[in-house]
Design an enzyme around this catalytic site. Sequence first.
Site, PDB file in Angstrom:
ATOM      1  N   LYS A 136     -48.942  -2.946  75.270  1.00 10.81           N
ATOM      2  CA  LYS A 136     -49.112  -4.277  74.668  1.00 10.81           C
ATOM      3  C   LYS A 136     -48.486  -5.317  75.578  1.00 10.81           C
ATOM      4  O   LYS A 136     -47.562  -5.032  76.329  1.00 10.81           O
ATOM      5  CB  LYS A 136     -48.480  -4.327  73.270  1.00 10.81           C
ATOM      6  CG  LYS A 136     -47.002  -3.975  73.208  1.00 10.81           C
ATOM      7  CD  LYS A 136     -46.527  -4.011  71.760  1.00 10.81           C
ATOM      8  CE  LYS A 136     -45.076  -3.581  71.633  1.00 10.81           C
ATOM      9  NZ  LYS A 136     -44.598  -3.621  70.242  1.00 10.81           N
TER      10      LYS A 136
ATOM     11  N   SER B 233     -36.611  -2.399  67.060  1.00  8.71           N
ATOM     12  CA  SER B 233     -36.856  -2.709  68.472  1.00  8.71           C
ATOM     13  C   SER B 233     -35.964  -3.849  68.936  1.00  8.71           C
ATOM     14  O   SER B 233     -35.732  -4.811  68.187  1.00  8.71           O
ATOM     15  CB  SER B 233     -38.314  -3.137  68.673  1.00  8.71           C
ATOM     16  OG  SER B 233     -39.201  -2.116  68.310  1.00  8.71           O
TER      17      SER B 233
ATOM     18  N   ARG C 214     -47.841   4.397  63.879  1.00  6.23           N
ATOM     19  CA  ARG C 214     -47.956   2.947  64.087  1.00  6.23           C
ATOM     20  C   ARG C 214     -49.428   2.554  63.974  1.00  6.23           C
ATOM     21  O   ARG C 214     -50.208   2.719  64.906  1.00  6.23           O
ATOM     22  CB  ARG C 214     -47.400   2.549  65.453  1.00  6.23           C
ATOM     23  CG  ARG C 214     -47.530   1.057  65.721  1.00  6.23           C
ATOM     24  CD  ARG C 214     -46.658   0.599  66.867  1.00  6.23           C
ATOM     25  NE  ARG C 214     -47.039   1.136  68.151  1.00  6.23           N
ATOM     26  CZ  ARG C 214     -46.285   1.054  69.255  1.00  6.23           C
ATOM     27  NH1 ARG C 214     -45.098   0.496  69.207  1.00  6.23           N
ATOM     28  NH2 ARG C 214     -46.704   1.550  70.392  1.00  6.23           N
TER      29      ARG C 214
END
Length: 198
Positions: free
Chosen positions: A128, A99, A30
């Site tokens: 995050k 997700s 990622r």
Amino acid sequence: MTLPRFYPIFDDISWLKRMLPIGIKLVQLRIKDASDDHVRAQISEGQSLCREYGAALVINDYWQIAIDLGCDWIHLGQEDLDDADLAAIRKASLKLGVSTHDDEELERVLAMDPDYIALGPVYPTILKKMKWHQQGLPRVTEWKARVGNVPLVGIGGMSVERAPGVFEAGADIVSAVTDITLNPDPETRVRQWLETCG
């Protein structure tokens, strides 16, 4: 489809070089806020490394580069789905992970026939900022009942100590980021993860 139960996420192939020899068999790359050239180079080398070690590499977000480089897996967040060409992804035989955080997102994703569904954050996460604070273990159980045979990934605030409870709640796979990357001894932590996830 049976996937490995441990699913770490890293932001640079330097992590893959350290962790693949330990025995990781499913890993996500990622990369955020980088040039296309950098991303392409990272994915290309990451793919070679994973093939050398017999591991599955999942590319976060960069579906077009993943198609260009002949990758096997892509992971898309909800925002990524808005811009992704799902027909092109399927035509390229890329396996798809997505997700989810709420009912609306889950229904949207189930209609796409994904290869796994991630639910998060199960626990509070420092990775995050997001509007979902904590889903909790009952939500994992509910999600698994709804997704059926689709592998369910629990993510968010994960640790070796929390993993058994998440599996017990219904997750097929547990994904970790900062529990490894912020650990003073990441290699030992990964060994603990592999032992816990068996």
